[in-house]
Design an enzyme around this catalytic site. Structure first.
Site, PDB file in Angstrom:
ATOM      1  CG  ASP A 104      -0.329   0.310   2.552  1.00 57.52           C
ATOM      2  OD1 ASP A 104       0.227   1.121   2.790  1.00 57.52           O
ATOM      3  OD2 ASP A 104      -0.590  -0.755   3.510  1.00 57.52           O
ATOM      4  CD  GLU A 109      -3.652   4.246  11.407  1.00 57.56           C
ATOM      5  OE1 GLU A 109      -2.459   4.218  12.131  1.00 57.56           O
ATOM      6  OE2 GLU A 109      -3.667   3.969  10.228  1.00 57.56           O
ATOM      7  CG  ASP A 162      -5.725   3.884   7.733  1.00 53.81           C
ATOM      8  OD1 ASP A 162      -5.732   3.585   8.752  1.00 53.81           O
ATOM      9  OD2 ASP A 162      -4.745   4.504   6.950  1.00 53.81           O
TER      10      ASP A 162
END
Length: 801
Positions: A64, A156, A154
């Site tokens: 990625d 986090e 994503d």
């Protein structure tokens, strides 16, 4: 990504939400420092990056990248072993990766399967729906071409101290709600739930170890280990593991948990599994009877774009499937609608990935005609759920219902042509429902209903009213009809009448393709009572005669009256919970009577009364006072209302208002089974008797139970010597008698009881109950249901797709 966060210089523009103050943006501009990507902040456990070497776990390798890898040589990385890639597309609602197009297309040109990811900035000022829409509008789309990975969220550690703690100052419930809104919006826009990139320690802390997203693909991050363990709560395995941010590939290095074939199937959203985890789902729709044989059928759009018909077999399952189309991967939702164009044949809709809606008229033989575009609008992707519940407003045309992720529900009136009129806001606050189901006439009142499934797996009924559309007019408040467990299904569909019993059913479809069939009952049960409940030793023990007068002492609770063998009369006050207080003596000399019954309010003064038949065949009326105690026996001096011919009757009952004139009546059953009505005049007297039925000699027990069925008529329960129980339901108008033909509601077992009594509403739930006394003196309560239940029988296996 994540454990690969971007430099802070990249983030200045990303945080320019309209609500963010300019001084915050200026502060962020000053903080032009680089954070290491994927590592957890020092306040928590640190993920130790692997040394820069060529170590990699076994499996299909991936990569990625973001703008920090501006010059990736994709051919080189392909030759080095990378077979898939995730490319950062967006962050917040303003930042776009300037290298996105070249990276996304470059990986594709090299032969890789690729997808886009979005770095989340959750928080009260940062709308999840707005971020999801921004992501989709700038790269986060998906297609079932086998070369496109699902959109990736994503989520986090917060890299910006100005936005709070590691969880963005959000509580676990707020974080779960934010992720759910993002997911719902992505699913509505693309047809797939997003994959989730996270790490176990962050997830368990910031979502409170939520398991609400276990049906979403997991992209887990953990470095310096041979295998990620533990996984975030809710997942038993992962789809992708990010095992390093320092090589062997530029950006972050990933590995797919499965074979190359499984990865391709995952990309196209087929049902082939990835290692030990499921990799995708099919699309399902129930159109009702598509084949014209009177049975509910099922449509399935498989991952390769083929459309399959599973004909109902009339037994709660399906016959062998047959393929009826190809190229259906262009649709992100199939919508069963029943008959939209009023030609007597079932139809369906498809929502295109571009947001347009298309109508397919059924042929009545399992096929469909050429598609027709429903409207010029491409805005149908704004909805997380679209269902075809049928005719909601009772104008004879099938309608459409659409829910947005914010919980607003819109009604589209059918025009009877396969198209719809302008939308009307029909409900708000439905955001807690993760899935809507069109079950047909679920409640049995003739109106179309909707079912909603919440994240905790509970099932809720939104009962249709049949009224015109408007906020709060089309549906009654939600009622829970199913406990946790419905979240286990990949899809739940209203399958129509699949088992040929005249009632609509439900079908639960597991991600494995296994089926579970739920027989619809239209919320009616067979006995009218719940399972019996012990009340201990009977307070009626030793009583020669008993009566159930309803509320005799004026406290609103149903009571009991009994006459002992020595002629004393006793009153037992109901407690409103199914039990009774200590017996109080309220009379003597009652040994002269051989029948005793509650008569309701027979004289129209607002209190309940008694009638008693003397051994000489005379009948006496006792007007109730509504007060027991403090010197009051609860009744006035007796009045003779029947002369010496009443001994011809085996039963004298006070059933309430039989003839629907608003006055309480007396019912007498002759020894030959003839049924006679003594219509009350509302003043303690009655009209001459009238025969209204016969054949009741078959019953060895009769109980006047009041409105047992809930249809506002007086009913009677009868028991036959074989122990079967029968309902004699009152009619609303005269038709060859005031009672319907006997209907058996229990096959056996009631012969164990010495007495069966219509006790009235003993539990204060507005439903009348039954009491049953065994020879041993044990007392049992049967709570009345008015023949209502939760609408479904327990599920049974129905094979697999």
């Amino acid at each position: 990504m994540g454990h690969g966060l971007e430099q802070r210089t990249e983030r200045v523009e990303e945080l320019k939400e309209p609500e963010v103050q300019e001084e915050l943006e200026e502060t962020l501009e000053e903080l032009d420092i680089e954070r290491t990507a994927a590592v957890e902040p020092a306040s928590g456990p640190v993920l130790v990056p692997a040394a820069r070497d060529d170590w990699r776990p076994e499996g299909i390798q991936g990569i990625d990248v973001s703008s920090h890898q501006p010059n990736v040589n994709w051919t080189t990385e392909w030759n080095y072993g990378a077979r898939f890639a995730y490319v950062k597309a967006t962050e917040g609602t303003t930042y776009r990766n300037p290298r996105y197009a070249s990276q996304y297309n470059g990986s594709y040109d090299a032969g890789m399967i690729r997808g886009a990811y979005h770095f989340a900035i959750p928080g009260p000022k940062f709308s999840a729906a707005a971020q999801a829409n921004y992501f989709v509008d700038h790269g986060g789309r998906w297609s079932a071409d086998g070369r496109t990975l699902p959109p990736l969220l994503d989520i986090e550690w917060n890299p910006y101290p100005e936005l709070g703690n590691m969880c963005y100052n959000m509580s676990p419930s707020q974080m779960v709600a934010w992720i759910r809104e993002f997911s719902n919006t992505i699913k509505a826009r693309t047809g797939r739930v997003p994959a989730i990139y996270t790490a176990a320690s962050w997830w368990n802390t910031c979502t409170g170890s939520s398991t609400a997203f276990k049906d979403h693909p997991l992209h887990v991050a953990e470095y310096g280990v041979s295998r990620p363990d533990p996984l975030p709560a809710g997942w038993s395995t992962y789809h992708i593991w990010q095992y390093s941010s320092t090589g062997p590939f530029p950006g972050d290095s990933n590995v797919w948990n499965g074979t190359m074939t499984a990865l391709k199937n995952f990309a196209r959203n087929s049902t082939t599994s990835t290692g030990s985890s499921g990799s995708g789902t099919q699309r399902y729709a129930s159109t009702g009877d598509l084949t014209g044989d009177g049975r509910g059928d099922l449509l399935s759009r498989r991952g390769d774009g083929t459309l399959w018909l599973y004909p109902g077999n009339g037994k709660g399952g399906f016959s062998s499937a047959r393929r009826i189309g190809t190229g259906w991967q262009i649709y992100n939702q199939l919508i069963g609608t029943r008959d939209l164009n009023r030609d007597g044949k079932a139809d369906f809709l498809g929502r295109h990935v571009d947001g347009s809606l298309w109508f397919y008229a059924g042929t009545g033989t399992g096929g469909y005609q050429k598609r027709v575009r429903v409207s010029s609008s491409t805005g149908w992707n704004q909805y997380s759920d679209i269902i075809g519940p049928g005719d909601l407003n009772r104008d004879g045309k099938a309608d459409l219902l659409a829910k947005r992720p914010d919980g607003k529900v819109y009604f589209y009136p059918g025009l009877g042509t396969g198209k719809f009129g302008g939308r009307t806001l029909a409900a708000t606050g439905w955001g807690s429902f993760q899935e809507l189901v069109a079950p047909g006439k679920y409640s049995g009142d003739g109106r179309r209903d909707v079912l909603g499934i919440k994240a905790d797996g509970t099932l809720w009924l939104l009962q249709g009213t049949g009224r015109q559309a408007g906020v709060g007019t089309l549906f009654k408040p939600a009622v829970k009809v199913g406990s946790s467990g419905w979240q286990k299904f990949a899809a739940v569909v209203g399958i129509g009448d699949n088992n040929s019993d005249g009632k609509e059913d439900l079908l639960g479809i597991y991600s494995s393709g296994s089926l579970r069939f739920y027989t619809g009952t239209r919320m009616r049960d067979s006995t009218g009572v719940k399972s019996r409940q012990s009340l201990g030793s009977s307070p009626l023990g030793g009583y020669r005669l008993t009566a159930t007068p309803g509320d005799f002492d004026g406290d609103g609770k149903a009571d009991l009256i009994g006459s002992s063998s020595d002629g004393r009369l006793w009153f037992l006050a109901g407690n409103g919970r199914g039990g009774y207080g200590t017996a109080t003596r309220i009379g003597t000399g009652w040994h002269i009577y051989n029948q005793l019954a509650g008569a309701g309010d027979f004289n129209g003064d607002g209190t309940n009364d008694l009638i008693a038949r003397q051994k000489d065949g005379t009948v006496w009326f006792y007007a109730g006072t509504g007060k027991v105690g403090d010197g009051s026996e609860g009744y006035r001096k007796r009045v003779k209302i029947g002369w010496g011919d009443w001994n011809q009757y085996d039963w004298v009952l006070g059933p309430g208002d039989v003839n629907r004139d608003g006055r309480s009546d007396i019912l007498a059953v002759h020894e030959n089974g003839g049924v006679y009505l003594y219509a009350g005049r509302g003043d303690g007297r009655y009209a001459p008797r009238k025969k209204i039925g016969g054949g009741w000699q078959k019953f060895d027990q009769l109980a006047a139970v009041g409105d047992f069925t809930g249809n506002r008529t007086a009913d009677v329960i009868g028991r036959q010597p074989d122990g079967s129980l029968w309902l004699l339901s009152g009619r609303k108008s005269y038709s060859r008698g005031w009672f319907l033909s006997p209907n058996r509601i229990a096959g056996s077992g009631w012969d164990r009881y010495e007495q069966i009594l219509g006790s009235g509403d003993t539990t204060s739930d507005w439903k009348v109950d039954l009491l049953a006394v065994e020879d041993s003196g044990s007392l049992w309560l049967y709570r009345g249901t008015r023949f209502e239940n939760l609408g479904l029988l327990p599920g049974t296996s129905a094979g697999s797709l």
